[in-house]
Write an enzyme that holds these catalytic residues in place. Structure first.
Site, PDB file in Angstrom:
ATOM      1  N   ASP A 127       0.828  -1.212   0.000  1.00 28.41           N
ATOM      2  CA  ASP A 127       0.000   0.000   0.000  1.00 28.41           C
ATOM      3  C   ASP A 127       0.864   1.265   0.000  1.00 28.41           C
ATOM      4  O   ASP A 127       1.976   1.261   0.515  1.00 28.41           O
ATOM      5  CB  ASP A 127      -0.909  -0.022   1.244  1.00 28.41           C
ATOM      6  CG  ASP A 127      -2.058   0.959   1.118  1.00 28.41           C
ATOM      7  OD1 ASP A 127      -2.339   1.434   0.001  1.00 28.41           O
ATOM      8  OD2 ASP A 127      -2.685   1.258   2.157  1.00 28.41           O
ATOM      9  N   ARG A 175       0.116   7.688  -2.721  1.00 25.49           N
ATOM     10  CA  ARG A 175       0.678   8.759  -1.891  1.00 25.49           C
ATOM     11  C   ARG A 175       2.145   9.019  -2.242  1.00 25.49           C
ATOM     12  O   ARG A 175       2.598  10.164  -2.253  1.00 25.49           O
ATOM     13  CB  ARG A 175       0.540   8.401  -0.394  1.00 25.49           C
ATOM     14  CG  ARG A 175      -0.804   8.793   0.171  1.00 25.49           C
ATOM     15  CD  ARG A 175      -1.060   8.111   1.495  1.00 25.49           C
ATOM     16  NE  ARG A 175      -1.414   6.713   1.299  1.00 25.49           N
ATOM     17  CZ  ARG A 175      -1.500   5.823   2.286  1.00 25.49           C
ATOM     18  NH1 ARG A 175      -1.225   6.187   3.520  1.00 25.49           N
ATOM     19  NH2 ARG A 175      -1.845   4.581   2.022  1.00 25.49           N
ATOM     20  N   HIS A 196       2.461   3.295  -8.911  1.00 28.46           N
ATOM     21  CA  HIS A 196       2.190   1.876  -9.181  1.00 28.46           C
ATOM     22  C   HIS A 196       3.352   1.253  -9.959  1.00 28.46           C
ATOM     23  O   HIS A 196       3.743   0.112  -9.714  1.00 28.46           O
ATOM     24  CB  HIS A 196       0.887   1.725  -9.966  1.00 28.46           C
ATOM     25  CG  HIS A 196      -0.329   2.173  -9.198  1.00 28.46           C
ATOM     26  ND1 HIS A 196      -0.569   1.783  -7.906  1.00 28.46           N
ATOM     27  CD2 HIS A 196      -1.367   3.001  -9.536  1.00 28.46           C
ATOM     28  CE1 HIS A 196      -1.704   2.331  -7.491  1.00 28.46           C
ATOM     29  NE2 HIS A 196      -2.201   3.083  -8.457  1.00 28.46           N
ATOM     30  N   LEU A 253      10.260 -20.756  -5.223  1.00 29.13           N
ATOM     31  CA  LEU A 253       9.265 -19.930  -4.516  1.00 29.13           C
ATOM     32  C   LEU A 253       7.871 -20.063  -5.140  1.00 29.13           C
ATOM     33  O   LEU A 253       7.718 -20.031  -6.363  1.00 29.13           O
ATOM     34  CB  LEU A 253       9.712 -18.458  -4.614  1.00 29.13           C
ATOM     35  CG  LEU A 253       8.766 -17.438  -3.986  1.00 29.13           C
ATOM     36  CD1 LEU A 253       8.893 -17.437  -2.469  1.00 29.13           C
ATOM     37  CD2 LEU A 253       9.047 -16.028  -4.521  1.00 29.13           C
TER      38      LEU A 253
HETATM   39  C1  IPE Z   1      -5.369  -2.608   0.038  1.00 35.03           C
HETATM   40  O1  IPE Z   1      -5.051  -1.265  -0.159  1.00 35.03           O
HETATM   41  C2  IPE Z   1      -5.340  -3.343  -1.259  1.00 35.03           C
HETATM   42  C3  IPE Z   1      -4.039  -3.490  -1.898  1.00 35.03           C
HETATM   43  C4  IPE Z   1      -2.885  -3.127  -1.406  1.00 35.03           C
HETATM   44  C5  IPE Z   1      -4.076  -4.128  -3.174  1.00 35.03           C
HETATM   45  P1  IPE Z   1      -6.179  -0.138  -0.299  1.00 35.03           P
HETATM   46  O2  IPE Z   1      -5.463   1.146  -0.490  1.00 35.03           O
HETATM   47  O3  IPE Z   1      -7.160  -0.539  -1.317  1.00 35.03           O
HETATM   48  O4  IPE Z   1      -6.888  -0.209   1.131  1.00 35.03           O
HETATM   49  P2  IPE Z   1      -7.722   0.874   1.948  1.00 35.03           P
HETATM   50  O5  IPE Z   1      -8.761   1.423   1.020  1.00 35.03           O
HETATM   51  O6  IPE Z   1      -6.767   1.943   2.384  1.00 35.03           O
HETATM   52  O7  IPE Z   1      -8.275   0.130   3.119  1.00 35.03           O
HETATM   53  C1  IPE Z   2      -1.599   0.265  -3.326  1.00 42.22           C
HETATM   54  O1  IPE Z   2      -1.386   1.629  -3.388  1.00 42.22           O
HETATM   55  C2  IPE Z   2      -1.894  -0.345  -4.684  1.00 42.22           C
HETATM   56  C3  IPE Z   2      -3.304  -0.684  -4.898  1.00 42.22           C
HETATM   57  C4  IPE Z   2      -4.233  -0.662  -3.983  1.00 42.22           C
HETATM   58  C5  IPE Z   2      -3.688  -1.088  -6.230  1.00 42.22           C
HETATM   59  P1  IPE Z   2      -2.574   2.684  -3.353  1.00 42.22           P
HETATM   60  O2  IPE Z   2      -2.977   2.980  -4.739  1.00 42.22           O
HETATM   61  O3  IPE Z   2      -3.664   2.226  -2.452  1.00 42.22           O
HETATM   62  O4  IPE Z   2      -1.838   3.934  -2.729  1.00 42.22           O
HETATM   63  P2  IPE Z   2      -2.433   4.954  -1.680  1.00 42.22           P
HETATM   64  O5  IPE Z   2      -2.923   4.168  -0.504  1.00 42.22           O
HETATM   65  O6  IPE Z   2      -3.538   5.692  -2.368  1.00 42.22           O
HETATM   66  O7  IPE Z   2      -1.278   5.830  -1.327  1.00 42.22           O
HETATM   67 MG    MG Z   3      -4.042   2.489  -0.484  1.00 37.66          MG
END
Ligand code: IPE
Ligand code: IPE
Ligand code: MG
Length: 240
Positions: free
Chosen positions: A17, A21, A34, A128
């Site tokens: 995650d 940001r 990403h 793995l």
């Molecule tokens: C969780 O992250 C899903 C993945 C990392 C793929 P999100 O960014 O979707 O989760 P929330 O919305 O902060 O809970």
């Molecule tokens: C995790 O990063 C990747 C996915 C959920 C696909 P985010 O896209 O949720 O990044 P933040 O949480 O908005 O920073």
């Molecule tokens: Mg996120």
């Protein structure tokens, strides 16, 4: 660099995650985060192999992530397509067995085909086990498993916990020992709800695109300092 002397977790799950940001902090489009995140995944896969982790599950796209703006979803799908196409040779070279969990049928057809092809062509690899959670959520997985149980015709009273494991997408995989979540959020966001029962949870403020080898070593070192009691009492404790 932490000194890893203890047990290496057999199964590590990662909630990757903070990509958005990371990009926003740099004034970049979210997709850049990403992209950078996908590069980090490669690094973490390599280190997992070096350390002897048996199974690494990467949470890449949740069932709930379909609710993001259409452009972001389509960029994520494009990246996934590129990743699968580019990584195929590497997976083979590194003896990695690739599996996807989640509602794969919801992905665009070309990606479904790539996922299936990658699974089939790496099925006999012995290194793995790399699990990609795509269009995955724990509750959805549990509901699908319950439907399979109901369709199996077995008597309700006969169902045991061990049997239920075999109806989940993760059938045959070890239970996660360590679940890492990056970006400072302290929640599971629907990741491996059944399987996480006794996983050790590790949270770090580091955003996923900054999660390097050192960070994984720190997480494993932290895991090695935990006492896993599984509901029992400490092994060194005198019960009387
Ligand atoms: C969780 O992250 C899903 C993945 C990392 C793929 P999100 O960014 O979707 O989760 P929330 O919305 O902060 O809970
Ligand atoms: C995790 O990063 C990747 C996915 C959920 C696909 P985010 O896209 O949720 O990044 P933040 O949480 O908005 O920073
Ligand atoms: Mg996120």
């Amino acid at each position: 660099m932490p000194d890893l002397r203890g047990r290496i977790p057999a199964h590590v799950g990662v909630i990757m995650d903070g990509n958005g940001r990371w990009a926003e902090l740099r004034g970049l489009p979210r997709v850049e985060g990403h992209r950078r995140g996908a590069e980090r995944a490669r690094e973490i896969i390599d280190l997992s192999i070096e350390l002897g982790v048996e199974c690494l599950t990467l949470f890449a796209f949740s069932t709930e992530n379909w609710q993001r703006p259409r452009e972001e979803v389509s960029m994520l799908m494009k990246l996934l397509e590129l990743y699968l196409k580019n990584e195929f040779e590497n997976l083979a070279k590194k003896d990695i067995r690739f599996r996807a969990i989640g509602e794969i049928w919801r992905l665009p057809e070309n990606i479904q085909a790539l996922v299936r092809e990658t699974e089939n062509r790496t099925a006999k690899n012995k290194g793995l086990l790399l699990v990609s959670a795509l269009s995955y959520s724990g509750r959805n997985e549990i509901i699908r498993a319950v439907r399979k149980v109901m369709n199996s015709g077995s008597a309700p009273g006969e169902l045991k916990e061990e049997d239920f494991n075999s109806y989940l997408d993760t059938a045959g995989f070890p239970q996660p020992d360590l679940i890492i979540r990056t970006s400072g959020e302290r929640r599971l966001s629907n990741f491996m709800l059944w399987q996480a029962a006794y996983a050790e949870l590790y949270f770090t403020d580091t955003l996923w695109p900054d999660f390097d080898r050192e960070e994984l070593l720190l997480a494993i070192s932290d895991f090695q300092g935990r006492e896993r009691r599984f509901g029992k009492i400490s092994s060194g404790t005198n019960a009387s």
